[in-house]
Design an enzyme around this catalytic site. Structure first.
Site, short mmCIF file in Angstrom:
data_model
loop_
_atom_site.label_atom_id
_atom_site.label_comp_id
_atom_site.label_asym_id
_atom_site.label_seq_id
_atom_site.Cartn_x
_atom_site.Cartn_y
_atom_site.Cartn_z
N SER A 38 0.84 -1.21 0.00
CA SER A 38 0.00 0.00 0.00
C SER A 38 0.86 1.25 0.00
CB SER A 38 -0.89 0.03 1.24
OG SER A 38 -1.85 -0.98 1.19
N ASP A 75 -6.85 -8.34 4.31
CA ASP A 75 -6.08 -9.16 3.37
C ASP A 75 -5.53 -10.42 4.03
OD1 ASP A 75 -6.53 -7.32 1.34
OD2 ASP A 75 -4.74 -6.17 1.84
N GLY A 131 -5.86 -3.49 -7.96
CA GLY A 131 -7.01 -2.65 -7.59
C GLY A 131 -6.55 -1.31 -7.04
#
Ligand code: S3P
Length: 463
Positions: A49, A347, A125
């Protein structure tokens, strides 16, 4: 070939292979039980991220940002490929530890340039959703697409608020990729009650909000990861943030910044769970982000009775980091994971579900509907995988129940399909690595999306 040519090559190459699931799915990899317990020290690769954000925010900024510790994986390469196509200059080198480091010169006040064709975001994504927020404030039209998995994932959740701000999407009302976005210099701020706790959605809105007129705010049903709020001030953007709330005043701009990416807690979770499942293991995972919004898995393992400790050692920018130590214990117990916790471990649910399969009692993960729209339908995949292990698991509405079996001995000759999903590939491989019999994983190579060196790292710890 320079690293930049290699990156450009691999970005195209990844897109080509991921578009052919038939080839990928037929390749099965045999995972054999580890000869020894896991022991010693490991450093997992950079946080995915934070790596995406370091690339995208640097591309938006005026000047050259220096980034280091960046995860070199297929997903992050999708972000690198995307910002290059939009005119950012990316000069990254592969470091001996496998990370990427170097400079990214952004488009700053000039804005992104019109790319030649569609931007292919591969499996990522985060790339496509954050990019929609980036593009919303510029007068260009960009077509966005991705691999088969990404083309099935919901995009309306991002397009709807950006449309309220003034961006346009085609085809009108498109719910999935491919779609094109046309931005505008005249975005209007919004106050948005998000229907889901999604950091991708929150970030897309905040990135658009930086250039809108007025103050844009996002309210979430539960707090999602806050890397964007922690990083943007380093790029010179003021953000007001509290758990589940964030707002940004329009009329700001990004300026170059140095970013050092800490290790990924989501990757660390696989090592931690491997050590929790393989008798006699003791490991230290160093330099991991200990951001509370990301370490829900460690809190759950603690509640299950695992021997896990988190030692803060410093920080990388605004991210707290430290060492996660895990030692095997014989007895694990079930626990309840409430809806408000889910975003902090979303996740990690597949691998936590595997640990729950070994614990005494029934573990319940509440409100996990989001699993249905991840890289695959992970809820269905967890139920199917656990049934192969002979473990009873079921969904009641959006809640996942797992009836654990302490001392679980899994059948011989199991074959799992990653379905092209990196986290499923790693989860089911742990059945082989930590169990008594080898297992086969179809498309194990999906691990390249977030943790290309996963197999080498786990096998090294067991040498
Ligand atoms: C991410 C947010 C989460 C997570 C994904 C990365 C991010 O997705 O599952 O792997 O970097 O913002 P959602 O925003 O859909 O919850």
């Amino acid at each position: 070939m320079s690293i930049n040519d290699q990156l450009a090559f691999v970005v195209r190459n990844d897109a080509a292979t991921s578009a052919d699931p038939v080839v990928a799915a037929e390749q099965a990899t045999l995972i054999e039980p580890l000869a020894r317990p896991l022991s010693g020290v490991v450093r997992v690769p950079g946080d995915k991220s934070i790596s995406h954000r370091s690339v995208l925010f640097s591309a938006m900024a005026e000047g050259a940002s220096h980034v280091s510790g960046v995860l070199d994986s297929a997903d992050v390469r999708s972000s690198i490929g995307a910002v290059r196509a939009l005119g950012a200059e990316v000069n990254l080198e592969k470091r001996p530890d496998g990370s990427l480091a170097g400079d990214i010169r952004g488009w700053g006040g000039l804005g992104p340039s019109q790319p030649e064709g569609a931007i292919d975001c591969g499996n990522s994504g985060t790339t496509v959703r954050l990019l929609m927020g980036v593009l919303a404030s510029w007068d260009i039209t960009v077509e966005l697409t991705g691999d088969d998995s990404l083309r099935r994932r919901p995009m309306r959740r991002i397009a709807a608020p950006l449309e309220l701000m003034g961006a346009r999407f085609a085809p009108e009302g498109a719910t999935t990729l491919p779609l094109s976005i046309t931005g505008t210099r005249g975005l209007a701020a919004i106050s948005y009650d998000s229907p889901v706790a999604s950091a991708q959605l929150k970030t897309a809105i905040l990135l658009a909000g930086i250039f809108a007129s007025g103050t844009t705010s996002v309210h979430e049903p539960a707090p999602s990861r806050n890397h964007t709020e922690l990083m943007l001030p380093g790029f010179g953007v003021d953000v007001e943030a509290a758990p589940g709330e964030a707002s940004v005043a329009g009329g700001q701009s990004l300026h170059a910044c140095d970013v050092d990416v800490p290790g990924d807690p989501s990757s660390a979770a696989f090592m931690a769970c491997a050590a929790a499942l393989r008798p006699d293991s003791t490991i230290d995972i160093e330099n991991v982000s200990l951001n509370e919004a990301r370490i829900g898995f460690a809190r759950v393992l603690e509640r299950m009775g695992a021997d896990i400790t988190l030692k803060p050692t410093g920080s990388a920018g605004e991210e707290p980091c430290g060492t996660i130590s895990v030692s095997y214990v014989e007895h694990l117990r079930s626990c309840e994971v409430v809806g408000r916790e889910i975003a902090s471990l979303v996740d990690e649910i597949p691998v936590l579900a595997l640990v729950a399969a070994h614990a005494e009692g029934t573990t319940v993960f509440h409100e996990v509907g989001e699993l249905r729209v991840k890289e695959t339908d992970r809820l269905a995949a967890i139920l199917e995988g656990l049934s192969k292990l002979g473990v009873r698991a079921w969904a009641e509405g959006d809640d996942l129940h797992i009836e654990g079996k302490p001392g679980l001995v899994v059948p011989e000759g199991l074959v799992f399909d990653s379905l092209g999903d990196h986290r499923l590939a790693m989860t089911w491989s742990l059945v082989g690595f930590t169990g008594a019999h080898p297992v086969s994983i179809r498309d194990f190579e999906a691990v390249r999306v977030s943790y290309p060196g996963f197999r080498a790292d786990i096998e090294r710890l067991a040498k």
